[in-house]
Design a protein around this motif. Structure first.
Motif: not given
Ligand SMILES: Nc1ncnc2c1ncn2[C@@H]1O[C@H](COP(=O)(O)OP(=O)(O)OP(=O)(O)O)[C@@H](O)[C@H]1O
Length: 298
Positions: A41-48
């Motif tokens: 969780n929070g690794a950055g996958k969805s952001t990518l």
């Molecule tokens: N719009 C936003 N505003 C502030 N912080 C954000 C935003 N989107 C993501 N983050 C932060 O960026 C980091 C990466 O989030 P991300 O959703 O990319 O992780 P993830 O790997 O997809 O996690 P998960 O497996 O929980 O979905 C997290 O710490 C999250 O809180």
């Protein structure tokens, strides 16, 4: 001939206020490959994934889609070639499955006539005329998958697509991934369940705290993880082996094999006719992944 790079991310960083979600990430996705994107969780996958879709902009770095710079001018044309299955799917409960798919098809500008067969492909043709509000979670996920497949995109981005699915729905999903791969579609699939990707992912990208820790085939990851294989043997009668073979029972021994030591170790066993059994245990994908995440102090 080297494969065409459909998506190239160069030195991408993304900061949300104080939070650095991605740090200097390079990633290329080539035609026809399936890449697993794994991380806690929070690794950055969805952001990518959102950056590739153009839903958010990078703080630093550049993104090329299909050999073109991703500017706002050509964004919608390029996006048409990308299908996206989000982590959480918001579907309108009052629409039927078919109406939902027709709605998305119009948005994407693709013809409606294949929609019933698309619903059949994801296994919900029998519910095409039922309101989505009456669908189970698995059925909604199947409908969302159909939406992502509309217009046969060249690239598909699946964000944790199998979370909450029962084994049959999960298998259906990976059957479709297999078919898409065979047709040359590029797939980026984010998941926590690394073991699911075996047999489907050509490459695995491991993320931790916004940093890309590893990027390679399962075989490469296995050697990078530094986890040994274990060899266990049992002889039919008493025998002597070098001291790195630990005695684990009557005439039974075990040792660890790193890298390409295995053949040398097996040669030490001598005549294989003297063996009652021989087992080689390779670390599972999940063991490798956990080991890699623990080892990296980021
Ligand atoms: N719009 C936003 N505003 C502030 N912080 C954000 C935003 N989107 C993501 N983050 C932060 O960026 C980091 C990466 O989030 P991300 O959703 O990319 O992780 P993830 O790997 O997809 O996690 P998960 O497996 O929980 O979905 C997290 O710490 C999250 O809180």
């Amino acid at each position: 001939m080297s494969k065409e790079a459909y998506i190239v991310l160069k030195n991408i960083s993304k900061t949300f206020k104080q939070m650095q979600a991605l740090k200097e990430v390079d990633l290329s996705l080539y035609a026809g490959e399936c890449v697993g994107l794994v991380g806690h969780n929070g690794a950055g996958k969805s952001t990518l994934i959102k950056l590739i879709l153009g839903l958010i902009q990078p703080t630093e770095g550049s993104i090329q889609l299909f050999n073109q710079d991703f500017s706002l001018k050509n964004a919608s044309e390029l996006r048409r070639q990308i299908g996206y299955l989000p982590e959480t799917v918001a579907l309108h409960g009052a629409l039927t499955g078919e109406e939902t798919l027709n709605f998305y098809a119009r948005l994407k500008g693709v013809p409606l006539e294949d929609n019933l067969s698309l619903l059949a492909r994801v296994g919900i043709a029998q519910a095409a005329n039922r309101r989505v509000g009456t669908y189970s979670k698995g059925m909604r996920q199947r409908l969302a998958l159909a939406q992502a497949l509309l217009g046969e995109p060249k690239v598909l981005l699946f964000d944790e697509p199998t979370t909450g699915l029962d084994p049959a729905s999960r298998q259906m999903f990976y059957d479709i991934v297999g078919e898409l791969k065979a047709k040359g579609t590029t797939i980026l699939l984010s998941t926590h369940a690394l073991a699911e990707l075996e047999g489907y992912a050509d490459r695995i990208v491991v993320m931790k705290n916004g940093v890309k820790l590893a990027d390679g085939t399962l075989k490469t990851l296995q050697s990078q993880s530094g986890l040994p294989e274990r060899i266990e043997v049992k002889f039919k009668s008493a025998t002597n082996l070098p001291s790195h073979w630990e005695k684990i029972g009557e005439n039974a021994y075990s040792t660890q094999s790193l890298g390409d030591q295995k053949i040398t170790l097996l040669k030490e066993l001598g005549d294989l006719d003297l063996l009652a059994s021989l087992d080689i245990y390779t670390p599972s994908l999940d063991e490798m992944y956990m080991h890699m995440l623990k080892r990296e102090d980021i």
